[in-house]
Design a protein around this motif. Structure first.
Motif, PDB file in Angstrom:
ATOM      1  N   LEU A  14     -13.196   1.951   3.207  1.00  0.00           N
ATOM      2  CA  LEU A  14     -11.739   1.919   3.269  1.00  0.00           C
ATOM      3  C   LEU A  14     -11.110   2.165   1.901  1.00  0.00           C
ATOM      4  N   LEU A  15     -11.845   1.849   0.837  1.00  0.00           N
ATOM      5  CA  LEU A  15     -11.355   2.103  -0.515  1.00  0.00           C
ATOM      6  C   LEU A  15     -11.692   3.511  -0.993  1.00  0.00           C
ATOM      7  N   GLY A  16     -12.453   4.254  -0.191  1.00  0.00           N
ATOM      8  CA  GLY A  16     -12.845   5.598  -0.586  1.00  0.00           C
ATOM      9  C   GLY A  16     -13.934   5.626  -1.636  1.00  0.00           C
ATOM     10  N   LEU A  17     -14.727   4.544  -1.717  1.00  0.00           N
ATOM     11  CA  LEU A  17     -15.801   4.461  -2.696  1.00  0.00           C
ATOM     12  C   LEU A  17     -17.112   4.961  -2.094  1.00  0.00           C
ATOM     13  N   THR A  94     -11.163 -11.945   2.263  1.00  0.00           N
ATOM     14  CA  THR A  94     -10.680 -11.185   3.421  1.00  0.00           C
ATOM     15  C   THR A  94     -11.150  -9.742   3.389  1.00  0.00           C
ATOM     16  N   ILE A  95     -11.275  -9.161   2.196  1.00  0.00           N
ATOM     17  CA  ILE A  95     -11.695  -7.758   2.115  1.00  0.00           C
ATOM     18  C   ILE A  95     -13.159  -7.582   2.508  1.00  0.00           C
ATOM     19  N   ASN A  96     -13.903  -8.703   2.561  1.00  0.00           N
ATOM     20  CA  ASN A  96     -15.294  -8.666   3.013  1.00  0.00           C
ATOM     21  C   ASN A  96     -15.446  -9.158   4.447  1.00  0.00           C
ATOM     22  N   HIS A 113      -7.729  -5.648   5.665  1.00  0.00           N
ATOM     23  CA  HIS A 113      -7.273  -4.277   5.431  1.00  0.00           C
ATOM     24  C   HIS A 113      -5.951  -4.285   4.666  1.00  0.00           C
ATOM     25  N   ARG A 114      -5.074  -5.179   5.018  1.00  0.00           N
ATOM     26  CA  ARG A 114      -3.802  -5.290   4.306  1.00  0.00           C
ATOM     27  C   ARG A 114      -4.031  -5.684   2.844  1.00  0.00           C
ATOM     28  N   ASP A 115      -4.959  -6.621   2.623  1.00  0.00           N
ATOM     29  CA  ASP A 115      -5.237  -7.025   1.248  1.00  0.00           C
ATOM     30  C   ASP A 115      -5.885  -5.899   0.451  1.00  0.00           C
ATOM     31  N   LEU A 116      -6.675  -5.053   1.105  1.00  0.00           N
ATOM     32  CA  LEU A 116      -7.199  -3.876   0.422  1.00  0.00           C
ATOM     33  C   LEU A 116      -6.063  -2.961  -0.024  1.00  0.00           C
ATOM     34  N   GLN A 117      -5.122  -2.752   0.864  1.00  0.00           N
ATOM     35  CA  GLN A 117      -3.984  -1.886   0.537  1.00  0.00           C
ATOM     36  C   GLN A 117      -3.130  -2.480  -0.565  1.00  0.00           C
ATOM     37  N   ASP A 118      -3.000  -3.816  -0.558  1.00  0.00           N
ATOM     38  CA  ASP A 118      -2.192  -4.497  -1.564  1.00  0.00           C
ATOM     39  C   ASP A 118      -2.964  -4.795  -2.841  1.00  0.00           C
ATOM     40  N   PRO A 147     -10.206  -2.255 -12.139  1.00  0.00           N
ATOM     41  CA  PRO A 147      -9.711  -0.911 -12.482  1.00  0.00           C
ATOM     42  C   PRO A 147      -8.944  -0.237 -11.349  1.00  0.00           C
ATOM     43  N   LEU A 148      -9.114  -0.730 -10.112  1.00  0.00           N
ATOM     44  CA  LEU A 148      -8.361  -0.188  -8.985  1.00  0.00           C
ATOM     45  C   LEU A 148      -7.025  -0.893  -8.800  1.00  0.00           C
ATOM     46  N   GLY A 149      -6.740  -1.880  -9.650  1.00  0.00           N
ATOM     47  CA  GLY A 149      -5.466  -2.586  -9.564  1.00  0.00           C
ATOM     48  C   GLY A 149      -5.523  -3.916  -8.855  1.00  0.00           C
ATOM     49  N   PHE A 150      -6.715  -4.442  -8.574  1.00  0.00           N
ATOM     50  CA  PHE A 150      -6.824  -5.708  -7.850  1.00  0.00           C
ATOM     51  C   PHE A 150      -6.437  -6.881  -8.739  1.00  0.00           C
ATOM     52  N   THR A 151      -5.843  -7.899  -8.095  1.00  0.00           N
ATOM     53  CA  THR A 151      -5.565  -9.185  -8.723  1.00  0.00           C
ATOM     54  C   THR A 151      -6.048 -10.282  -7.793  1.00  0.00           C
TER      55      THR A 151
END
Length: 413
Positions: A14-17, A94-96, A113-118, A147-151
């Motif tokens: 979903l992250l395109g990795l 949640t992302i796992n 999925h929402r947390d991945l987007q956020d 580096p992808l912007g996660f907090t």
């Protein structure tokens, strides 16, 4: 058989990795039915099976109940009645906790999925607090995903602080701490691991020697970032840039300045002899976490020698030869290149210096190559005409190496 792709494979897609290992959850089955279908049981703590054709891991859907302290204090229930949603609820973030059905449909009951987007790292539920290892996993995921912007979600950070305050991290076994640290150091942003754990109070629990560096001032003309803890973060990130995925270099970068935490306050912001003062806390850290020998040896060399490498052009050829010998650079030649990388990371891991050149590294490598090119077989006989051996041979070899280094250092830069 109801099977679902789960965990990191779904998250990373979903992250395109790039895809990694794929893990599967099976709902409604038993060990007997799995084995009857050709799966081979391999799980020691809970029911995990290898697919007869692909070799991928398939785990029975399960729940966990806390039964003791630490990350292993759980009772596992893998009854066929356990649902996919129940299995996902026991996961850390949640992302796992997203599953994917064979037709591609996502099962996402906890908003992953929402947390991945956020770009948010958020715990699934209160059961997160039952496993202290998850605090370190939060740091490790941040080292990969910052580096992808996660907090880290504020409520997750608050929960981690509460776990630390309750003393939960005292039950972590050294091998698991090292496993998480090693993976973080091999990630793109090790600083995010350190910062996350420091902000949660967890760094003081698992790496007190490193945590003690935060708030220790350095001379601003050499370290515009001033704070030694911030400097170490920057050095670790630079090491990850110079040697991607290399936790050996990363660990030496992490620990090269431990001696600065021991500088008497009356001497600050100067740190006289910190390179030697840092050896004792480094050894204590390595002993406590059972750090592998090769990591210990490079880290100790970097701690002790990094200032010598920085002032490389001021050193005499005999001093350079002694440095190479102290680092075991003749028997383990790769160590000198690793040391040069750590020192470059140290020099460039400070405010405004990220793109600076570091000619000392190539100069050290050239001197090392010249010294290694000297062979005992090429040495002539002693003064009495007899073949050299024993201490006389060793001294003659040392002198020849010093001469070769001197010649290498005399070449134009």
């Amino acid at each position: 058989m109801q099977t679902y792709l789960v965990g990191g494979a779904v998250r990373d897609a979903l992250l395109g990795l790039p895809p990694g290992d794929r893990d599967w959850v099976v709902v409604g089955e038993t060990q007997a039915s799995m084995e009857a279908a050709g799966f081979r049981a391999v799980g020691a703590d809970f029911p995990v099976f290898l697919h007869p054709a692909s070799g991928e891991e398939y785990a029975l859907a399960r729940t966990e109940r806390k039964s003791g302290r630490g990350h292993r204090g759980f009772v596992v229930d893998a009854d066929p009645s356990v649902t996919l949603e129940q299995d996902l609820h026991r996961r850390d973030f949640t992302i796992n906790a997203i599953a994917q059905a064979p037709d591609g449909t996502l099962v996402d009951p906890y908003g992953g999925h929402r947390d991945l987007q956020d770009r948010v790292l958020r715990h699934v539920g209160p059961a997160f607090a039952e496993d202290p290892l998850r605090v370190l996993r939060a740091g490790r995921f941040m080292a990969r995903f910052a580096p992808l912007g996660f907090t880290v979600a504020p409520d997750t950070m608050a929960l981690m602080r509460a776990m630390v305050d309750a003393g939960e991290l005292a039950d972590l076994v050294p091998e698991r701490v090292w496993q998480e640290l090693r993976r973080a150091l091999a990630s793109a942003a090790p600083s995010a691991f350190l910062r996350t754990l420091h902000d949660a109070g967890a760094l003081a629990a698992v790496l007190p020697e490193v945590d003690a560096l935060y708030g220790v001032p350095q001379r601003a003309e050499y370290h515009p970032e001033v704070d030694t803890g911030v400097h170490v973060e920057m050095v670790c990130d630079m090491a990850a840039r110079l040697a991607p995925g290399d936790d050996l270099v990363g660990f030496a970068a992490l620990t090269h300045d431990l001696g600065k935490a021991l500088t008497p306050s009356s001497q600050l912001p100067r740190h006289v002899n910190h390179e030697h003062a840092g050896v004792a806390p480094l050894r204590a850290l390595c002993e406590r976490l059972r750090i592998p020998a090769q990591h210990r040896q490079l880290a100790e060399a970097a701690c002790r020698e990094h200032l010598n490498v920085h002032r490389f052009y001021e050193l005499r050829a005999s001093t350079v030869e002694a440095l190479i010998a102290r680092c075991d650079g003749y028997r383990r030649p790769e160590r000198i290149a690793q040391l040069a990388t750590v020192c470059e990371a140290d020099k460039r891991g400070r405010g405004g210096a990220a793109e600076d050149a570091y000619p000392q590294g190539p100069a050290l490598l050239a001197a090392h190559a010249a010294a290694r090119a000297v062979r005992a077989a090429d040495l002539g006989p002693g003064r009495d005409g007899a073949p050299l051996d024993g201490p006389a041979l060793g001294e003659a070899l040392r002198q020849a190496r010093i001469g070769a280094i001197a010649q290498a250092l005399s070449k134009p830069r």
